[in-house]
Design a protein around this motif. Sequence first.
Motif, PDB file in Angstrom:
ATOM      1  N   VAL A  11       0.854  -1.193   0.000  1.00 14.21           N
ATOM      2  CA  VAL A  11       0.000   0.000   0.000  1.00 14.21           C
ATOM      3  C   VAL A  11       0.883   1.234   0.000  1.00 14.21           C
ATOM      4  O   VAL A  11       2.005   1.200   0.523  1.00 14.21           O
ATOM      5  CB  VAL A  11      -0.953  -0.016   1.226  1.00 14.21           C
ATOM      6  N   GLN A  12       0.389   2.292  -0.582  1.00 11.73           N
ATOM      7  CA  GLN A  12       1.137   3.545  -0.577  1.00 11.73           C
ATOM      8  C   GLN A  12       0.985   4.239   0.762  1.00 11.73           C
ATOM      9  O   GLN A  12      -0.013   4.044   1.484  1.00 11.73           O
ATOM     10  CB  GLN A  12       0.642   4.461  -1.686  1.00 11.73           C
ATOM     11  N   LYS A  86       2.377   4.489   7.193  1.00 13.68           N
ATOM     12  CA  LYS A  86       3.660   5.128   6.945  1.00 13.68           C
ATOM     13  C   LYS A  86       4.676   4.060   6.534  1.00 13.68           C
ATOM     14  O   LYS A  86       4.529   2.889   6.905  1.00 13.68           O
ATOM     15  CB  LYS A  86       4.154   5.819   8.220  1.00 13.68           C
ATOM     16  N   PRO A  87       5.718   4.456   5.814  1.00 10.26           N
ATOM     17  CA  PRO A  87       6.746   3.464   5.443  1.00 10.26           C
ATOM     18  C   PRO A  87       7.312   2.728   6.652  1.00 10.26           C
ATOM     19  O   PRO A  87       7.652   1.538   6.550  1.00 10.26           O
ATOM     20  CB  PRO A  87       7.804   4.322   4.750  1.00 10.26           C
ATOM     21  N   ALA A  91       6.356  -4.185   7.899  1.00  9.23           N
ATOM     22  CA  ALA A  91       6.773  -5.276   8.775  1.00  9.23           C
ATOM     23  C   ALA A  91       5.916  -6.499   8.495  1.00  9.23           C
ATOM     24  O   ALA A  91       4.900  -6.414   7.789  1.00  9.23           O
ATOM     25  CB  ALA A  91       6.620  -4.882  10.236  1.00  9.23           C
ATOM     26  N   VAL A  92       6.319  -7.596   9.080  1.00  7.28           N
ATOM     27  CA  VAL A  92       5.473  -8.775   9.140  1.00  7.28           C
ATOM     28  C   VAL A  92       4.633  -8.665  10.410  1.00  7.28           C
ATOM     29  O   VAL A  92       5.183  -8.538  11.510  1.00  7.28           O
ATOM     30  CB  VAL A  92       6.300 -10.070   9.155  1.00  7.28           C
ATOM     31  N   TYR A  93       3.325  -8.708  10.247  1.00  7.68           N
ATOM     32  CA  TYR A  93       2.399  -8.567  11.370  1.00  7.68           C
ATOM     33  C   TYR A  93       1.874  -9.946  11.762  1.00  7.68           C
ATOM     34  O   TYR A  93       1.410 -10.721  10.914  1.00  7.68           O
ATOM     35  CB  TYR A  93       1.234  -7.666  10.988  1.00  7.68           C
ATOM     36  N   SER A  94       1.916 -10.214  13.062  1.00  4.83           N
ATOM     37  CA  SER A  94       1.458 -11.497  13.591  1.00  4.83           C
ATOM     38  C   SER A  94       0.429 -11.277  14.686  1.00  4.83           C
ATOM     39  O   SER A  94       0.535 -10.325  15.461  1.00  4.83           O
ATOM     40  CB  SER A  94       2.629 -12.294  14.169  1.00  4.83           C
ATOM     41  N   CYS A  95      -0.539 -12.185  14.743  1.00  2.80           N
ATOM     42  CA  CYS A  95      -1.511 -12.138  15.823  1.00  2.80           C
ATOM     43  C   CYS A  95      -1.155 -13.186  16.877  1.00  2.80           C
ATOM     44  O   CYS A  95      -0.471 -14.165  16.576  1.00  2.80           O
ATOM     45  CB  CYS A  95      -2.926 -12.362  15.307  1.00  2.80           C
ATOM     46  N   ALA A  96      -1.630 -12.954  18.090  1.00  2.00           N
ATOM     47  CA  ALA A  96      -1.305 -13.848  19.189  1.00  2.00           C
ATOM     48  C   ALA A  96      -2.463 -13.896  20.175  1.00  2.00           C
ATOM     49  O   ALA A  96      -3.234 -12.936  20.283  1.00  2.00           O
ATOM     50  CB  ALA A  96      -0.039 -13.385  19.885  1.00  2.00           C
ATOM     51  N   ALA A  97      -2.558 -15.002  20.888  1.00  2.00           N
ATOM     52  CA  ALA A  97      -3.625 -15.206  21.869  1.00  2.00           C
ATOM     53  C   ALA A  97      -3.031 -15.526  23.228  1.00  2.00           C
ATOM     54  O   ALA A  97      -2.112 -16.351  23.345  1.00  2.00           O
ATOM     55  CB  ALA A  97      -4.538 -16.347  21.418  1.00  2.00           C
ATOM     56  N   GLY A  98      -3.581 -14.875  24.250  1.00  2.00           N
ATOM     57  CA  GLY A  98      -3.160 -15.132  25.618  1.00  2.00           C
ATOM     58  C   GLY A  98      -4.370 -15.397  26.495  1.00  2.00           C
ATOM     59  O   GLY A  98      -5.472 -14.941  26.185  1.00  2.00           O
ATOM     60  N   VAL A 120       3.102  -6.601   5.548  1.00  2.00           N
ATOM     61  CA  VAL A 120       2.591  -5.293   5.183  1.00  2.00           C
ATOM     62  C   VAL A 120       3.754  -4.457   4.685  1.00  2.00           C
ATOM     63  O   VAL A 120       4.747  -4.286   5.396  1.00  2.00           O
ATOM     64  CB  VAL A 120       1.913  -4.600   6.387  1.00  2.00           C
ATOM     65  N   THR A 121       3.628  -3.956   3.465  1.00  2.00           N
ATOM     66  CA  THR A 121       4.666  -3.114   2.874  1.00  2.00           C
ATOM     67  C   THR A 121       4.046  -1.775   2.506  1.00  2.00           C
ATOM     68  O   THR A 121       3.075  -1.726   1.753  1.00  2.00           O
ATOM     69  CB  THR A 121       5.272  -3.768   1.624  1.00  2.00           C
TER      70      THR A 121
END
Length: 124
Positions: A11-12, A86-87, A91-98, A120-121
């Motif tokens: 995405v821009q 924003k640039p 990153a690589v986005y990860s979800c997590a459960a607690g 996400v770029t």
Amino acid sequence: VQLQASGGGLVQAGGSLRLSCAASGGTFSSYNMGWFRQAPGEEREFVATVDWRGTSTYYTDSVKGRFTISRDNAKNTVYLQMNSLKPEDTAVYSCAAGVYSSTLYVRPIEYAYWGQGTLVTVSS
């Protein structure tokens, strides 16, 4: 519980994306959920978290006012709406459960289950 993240892409700067994380194999409403990200060469960074009821949220300072975490317990899914990207959000986005708690979790060690990441770029 198994977690499957999706919704990443290119995405821009200034654009928006919505990440989704679908859970299976457990009682989704019993977990606090979080999003983390990891940029190349960087450590994993906390982004946002929501409690098991969806009533309390917390964000890292750099995304406050731009990102919104939410969950739909009927669909076993947590979302991360990302606006004004924003640039440096790349990153690589990860979800997590607690395990559910009134205390919101910001450290990776507090999460028991992790999904694979979605990239996400953000281009300038």
